[in-house]
Design a protein around this motif. Structure first.
Motif, PDB file in Angstrom:
ATOM      1  N   VAL A 230       0.832  -1.202   0.000  1.00  0.00           N
ATOM      2  CA  VAL A 230       0.000   0.000   0.000  1.00  0.00           C
ATOM      3  C   VAL A 230       0.873   1.261   0.000  1.00  0.00           C
ATOM      4  CG1 VAL A 230      -1.831   1.252   1.201  1.00  0.00           C
ATOM      5  CG2 VAL A 230      -1.839  -1.245   1.201  1.00  0.00           C
ATOM      6  N   HIS A 231       1.850   1.302   0.893  1.00  0.00           N
ATOM      7  CA  HIS A 231       2.781   2.442   0.950  1.00  0.00           C
ATOM      8  C   HIS A 231       4.162   1.953   0.525  1.00  0.00           C
ATOM      9  CE1 HIS A 231      -0.294   4.701   3.038  1.00  0.00           C
ATOM     10  NE2 HIS A 231      -0.438   3.711   3.873  1.00  0.00           N
ATOM     11  N   PRO A 232       4.554   2.216  -0.721  1.00  0.00           N
ATOM     12  CA  PRO A 232       5.790   1.634  -1.266  1.00  0.00           C
ATOM     13  C   PRO A 232       7.033   1.985  -0.446  1.00  0.00           C
ATOM     14  CG  PRO A 232       4.462   2.540  -3.020  1.00  0.00           C
ATOM     15  CD  PRO A 232       3.815   2.968  -1.735  1.00  0.00           C
ATOM     16  N   PHE A 233       7.957   1.044  -0.400  1.00  0.00           N
ATOM     17  CA  PHE A 233       9.201   1.217   0.343  1.00  0.00           C
ATOM     18  C   PHE A 233      10.235   0.240  -0.197  1.00  0.00           C
ATOM     19  CE2 PHE A 233       6.765  -2.153   2.258  1.00  0.00           C
ATOM     20  CZ  PHE A 233       7.697  -3.123   2.612  1.00  0.00           C
ATOM     21  N   MET A 234      11.482   0.462   0.188  1.00  0.00           N
ATOM     22  CA  MET A 234      12.550  -0.511  -0.037  1.00  0.00           C
ATOM     23  C   MET A 234      12.978  -0.976   1.327  1.00  0.00           C
ATOM     24  SD  MET A 234      16.010  -1.288   0.202  1.00  0.00           S
ATOM     25  CE  MET A 234      16.532   0.293   0.838  1.00  0.00           C
ATOM     26  N   ILE A 244      12.204  -4.370  -2.991  1.00  0.00           N
ATOM     27  CA  ILE A 244      11.442  -3.171  -3.309  1.00  0.00           C
ATOM     28  C   ILE A 244       9.962  -3.525  -3.445  1.00  0.00           C
ATOM     29  CG2 ILE A 244      13.387  -1.958  -4.359  1.00  0.00           C
ATOM     30  CD1 ILE A 244      12.345  -2.754  -7.102  1.00  0.00           C
ATOM     31  N   THR A 245       9.120  -2.518  -3.273  1.00  0.00           N
ATOM     32  CA  THR A 245       7.677  -2.738  -3.332  1.00  0.00           C
ATOM     33  C   THR A 245       7.042  -1.592  -4.116  1.00  0.00           C
ATOM     34  OG1 THR A 245       7.330  -1.490  -1.292  1.00  0.00           O
ATOM     35  CG2 THR A 245       7.640  -3.848  -1.049  1.00  0.00           C
ATOM     36  N   THR A 246       5.839  -1.819  -4.578  1.00  0.00           N
ATOM     37  CA  THR A 246       5.129  -0.760  -5.296  1.00  0.00           C
ATOM     38  C   THR A 246       3.634  -0.987  -5.188  1.00  0.00           C
ATOM     39  OG1 THR A 246       5.080   0.517  -7.345  1.00  0.00           O
ATOM     40  CG2 THR A 246       4.949  -1.871  -7.562  1.00  0.00           C
ATOM     41  N   ARG A 247       2.864   0.033  -5.591  1.00  0.00           N
ATOM     42  CA  ARG A 247       1.448  -0.211  -5.810  1.00  0.00           C
ATOM     43  C   ARG A 247       1.155   0.117  -7.272  1.00  0.00           C
ATOM     44  NH1 ARG A 247      -1.706   4.888  -3.069  1.00  0.00           N
ATOM     45  NH2 ARG A 247      -0.108   6.396  -3.573  1.00  0.00           N
ATOM     46  N   TRP A 248       0.063  -0.394  -7.754  1.00  0.00           N
ATOM     47  CA  TRP A 248      -0.248  -0.311  -9.174  1.00  0.00           C
ATOM     48  C   TRP A 248      -1.580   0.392  -9.368  1.00  0.00           C
ATOM     49  CZ3 TRP A 248       3.826  -2.562 -11.722  1.00  0.00           C
ATOM     50  CH2 TRP A 248       4.584  -3.490 -11.014  1.00  0.00           C
ATOM     51  N   ASP A 249      -1.643   1.252 -10.383  1.00  0.00           N
ATOM     52  CA  ASP A 249      -2.914   1.837 -10.775  1.00  0.00           C
ATOM     53  C   ASP A 249      -3.043   1.611 -12.277  1.00  0.00           C
ATOM     54  OD1 ASP A 249      -5.027   3.418 -11.581  1.00  0.00           O
ATOM     55  OD2 ASP A 249      -4.456   5.136 -10.335  1.00  0.00           O
TER      56      ASP A 249
END
Lengths: 499, 499
Positions: A230-234, A244-249
């Motif tokens: 939900v809240h991207p971070f490394m 690493i993380t991300t959210r997608w739209d």
């Protein structure tokens, strides 16, 4: 006490920290929601253990012994000793029961923040913020060494060597520069077309594209991974496991695209730290500001570069399978660099972003150096947004309660983001003295860029201070003019302004 | 020593165990491969800490104190005390330096096993297996209480109360029963059509189907998750976080289908343990055999049930989007229960599976009770496969080196799998006395079945012994006849045999 014994104690603390890292990563990437109470117990217990060890008898003994026997330490041992000593002094100077009370206050403030967001009203968290501010004002004298003002003490915890005196000057310059660009763009600029940015791009298509780009930029997927959050971070457990993380739209591919490019910059940093710092607290970034300089180098330097996008455009078209066939490259590129005042920091474009930080910096300084009342903060916040960005929040969710930092006690942290912008532009300028960056970004092989950053920044981990790294890498102290010049070149090009 | 102090020590050990659980889960579901050395250090350190605590001074003190003051313990406290004492005696009786040497031997044996697999030759691991057997023979006298034979001691570690005397009798009966069914099927049976089982079913289609089925069976995804792995397993951090894993084959949907149904059985068990056992070593299954009884209840009882499949077939067809439109239900159902001799245990069908276990049991018994030479094992293995299943391995990878258990020191473990089969069938019979199982499986709501299992098995966690659970749930001790009868009814139906 032998060096080996000292380093072994430190290693064991690091191993606990790695476990905590995984527990945190997991809780933000897919842990079954219902189990958060169990997870809280586990994280609380192991974090407590790691903290106790970090200020415990073995560390104390080692610090006392090597104070007088530093000649027995190797180069790495000495660097670790210095870092451990710094952390110890920061953590140990506050009486334990006050620190515990503070942690309780943080827990309460986080709950109040969630309430305030729901109510869109700062009043819901006013008292809790006041409590945190009071605690920090109580703690500052314990932490204070030779810093000039109270707020300097807080700044230093995130960016060693930074002062209000320097930042006042730097931010005045940045603000003036950005204001000038914004005025020029508003008066003479041609607004780029952006309607097609909301076209549907599936998660699978986006994932293929951004993974490919991250890999080309030097992020090593065999020592990392990309997950949803939900809240991207490394989060780096170690240099071989920097996630690493991300959210997608699916109706805004730019979010994950720039998000992953950004996080990959953090990941590449952690993956490139010298192995001699393994299992020590030096195996991390030099500071928040330096860490952001690496993610922002990716996001706003490389991510704003026309040659880079020209090179990537065919790959983007391939990944999006015809969706943008009617869009030519210039139109596509310009659309990525639209600038527009916004109320929410994390949605800001790269030109207006530093203004969001300057507002927070000015307010934090008022709180700690001018004793402004917490109750007045929403009014001050809204007035500043109106003054700097020309827009005014309609409620506190769009305004002062948007960020988690203050309820987490992280006063002094926000400037790191702006420092990251300025460091990135300054590094880009220094790199340009040695390397033809545009030509490289037009090519198939970006390794020269990554290697330059590893040589000048990454490899050192936290063994050098931010100002030393920047001085060594660029030949001068922090200079915000590079950021202003860079922004000018990008935005005047996109907005078709010829001076 | 207060009960609370004792339970708190136990809780902290459990919290470390949860962290280790997550580290293990992660390393098998997507940890960046390159970081396995770092992960090994973290797991090694925290496991060591948890082990030391479990035999440490606080636990010792508590065991000594409550030995004479058991009246001060609550019901749960007493159950925890008994479990901790059992584990302590198992772990603490071996001199520490011998245990350490044994752990080194296990590491060596694992490496040798990987080599032996590559070379398809048991000779590569012969010496290492001999070393492990020697260690276990050295340890058995420390562990021995009133067990009759050496191998009884090992059996008891996985299934308390189990003896060679009982198993010899039980396995003889199972073997005779299966042999009879196999002979009848071979002589008079009609082999079901199975060609369509290899039709392409995408991972997404399979995932939708098996997730839906697992949920209907009672697996709670809000307290679990389903991930990809190489060797499927269930791992429960706690009752609110019981994770299952699977692998997928797009040309054999039965693998993930029965795999997930199986692992969901393990997961439901862990999710349904009474919350009063939270943070204690009782918050887990009663034994390996009982745990397998729950996964196998799902896989071979429900997963072989015609009413269940009749109910699921429309959903399966919907998920597979037309791929099986030409297949009628009877043909589909029969295809799932084909039986065929195979060399590899984990690929065996449910009828022949127990024979694979009986072979291993007989060999393990020979090693520990008859001192058969390790060098002779491949020959013995191959001869037994020829005798029981009518097929002979062409190399040791298809034969004696296929399983990881022996190189991991897990002698005495294999019988658990067969016990799981027998318990499952016996539980099915007992359940049938109270509930119309077929009718429920034809319905939309399977909760009655899950609730019956929770009431009789799940809720107790490890607070009761396997034989007590089975006795209480079914009214009699382990009786293999229920498995034989069940197999007969399923396979005679599928193979169209009318006696």
């Amino acid at each position: 006490m032998k060096e080996q014994e000292f380093l072994n104690e430190i290693k064991e603390i690091q191993l606990l920290t790695e476990a905590i890292g995984l527990l945190e990563w997991d809780s933000q990437t897919g842990m079954p929601e219902a189990s958060s109470d169990f997870r809280g117990e586990t994280v609380g217990y192991i974090s407590g253990m790691a903290f106790e060890r970090s200020v415990g008898p073995k560390v104390q003994e080692a610090l006392a012994y090597f104070e007088d026997h530093s000649e027995e330490l190797s180069e790495v041992g000495l660097a670790v000793y210095n870092k451990v000593k710094e952390d110890y002094e920061l953590n140990h100077s506050i009486p334990a029961e006050r620190m515990q009370a503070y942690n309780t206050a943080l827990t309460n403030a986080h709950a109040a923040w969630l309430k305030a967001r729901k109510a869109k009203d700062f009043a819901e968290m006013k008292n809790e913020i006041q409590t945190i501010v009071d605690f920090l004002k109580e703690f500052i004298p314990y932490w204070k060494k030779d810093e000039a003002t109270n707020y300097d003490v807080l700044l230093n915890q995130y960016e060693p060597g930074l002062t209000v005196e320097k930042l006042d000057q730097i931010f005045a310059q940045v603000k003036a520069g950005i204001m000038e660009i914004r005025t020029t763009v508003a008066e003479k600029g041609t607004v780029p077309r952006t309607d097609f940015l909301s076209r549907q791009v599936t998660k699978a298509q986006q994932r293929r594209f951004v993974s490919g780009v991250a890999e080309q930029l030097g992020y090593d997927f065999s020592r990392g991974r990309l997950d949803d959050t939900v809240h991207p971070f490394m989060l780096a457990l170690n240099r071989k496991d920097a996630r690493i993380t991300t959210r997608w739209d699916e109706t805004d591919f730019t979010m994950a695209t720039f998000g992953v490019i950004h996080e990959a910059g953090h990941g590449i940093y952690e993956q490139s730290i010298d192995s001699k710092y393994d299992y020590t607290p030096l195996a991390t970034g030099a500071s928040m500001g330096i860490h952001e300089s690496q993610s922002l180098f990716n996001e706003i330097i490389i991510g704003s570069n026309k040659q880079f996008w020209q090179k990537q455009f065919p790959f983007f078209k391939e990944c999006t399978e015809g969706t943008f066939d009617d869009i030519d490259f210039e139109t596509f590129y310009d659309s990525l660099k639209e600038t527009k005042a916004s109320l929410v920091r994390i949605e800001a474009d790269s030109l207006t972003y530093p203004l969001h930080i300057i507002i927070r910096y000015e307010i934090e300084k008022m709180i700690f150096n001018e004793d402004v009342s917490v109750a007045d903060l929403p009014q001050i916040w809204n007035d500043k947004y109106e003054e700097y960005l020309g827009i005014r929040p309609e409620n506190d969710l769009e305004g002062i309660v948007q960020d988690v930092h203050w309820s987490g006690g992280s006063f002094g942290y926000f400037p790191s983001y702006a420092l990251g912008y300025m460091y990135a532009a300054q590094l880009r300028h220094a790199m340009g003295q040695e390397i033809d960056v545009d030509t490289i970004l037009a090519s198939d092989d970006y390794s020269v860029i990554k290697n330059w950053l590893t040589e000048h920044i990454h490899q050192y981990g936290a063994s050098r201070k931010p100002n030393q790294l920047i001085m060594d890498a660029t030949g001068e102290a922090l200079n915000p003019q590079y950021l202003i010049d860079y922004m000018k070149s990008i935005y005047y090009d996109v907005y078709k302004i010829t001076e």
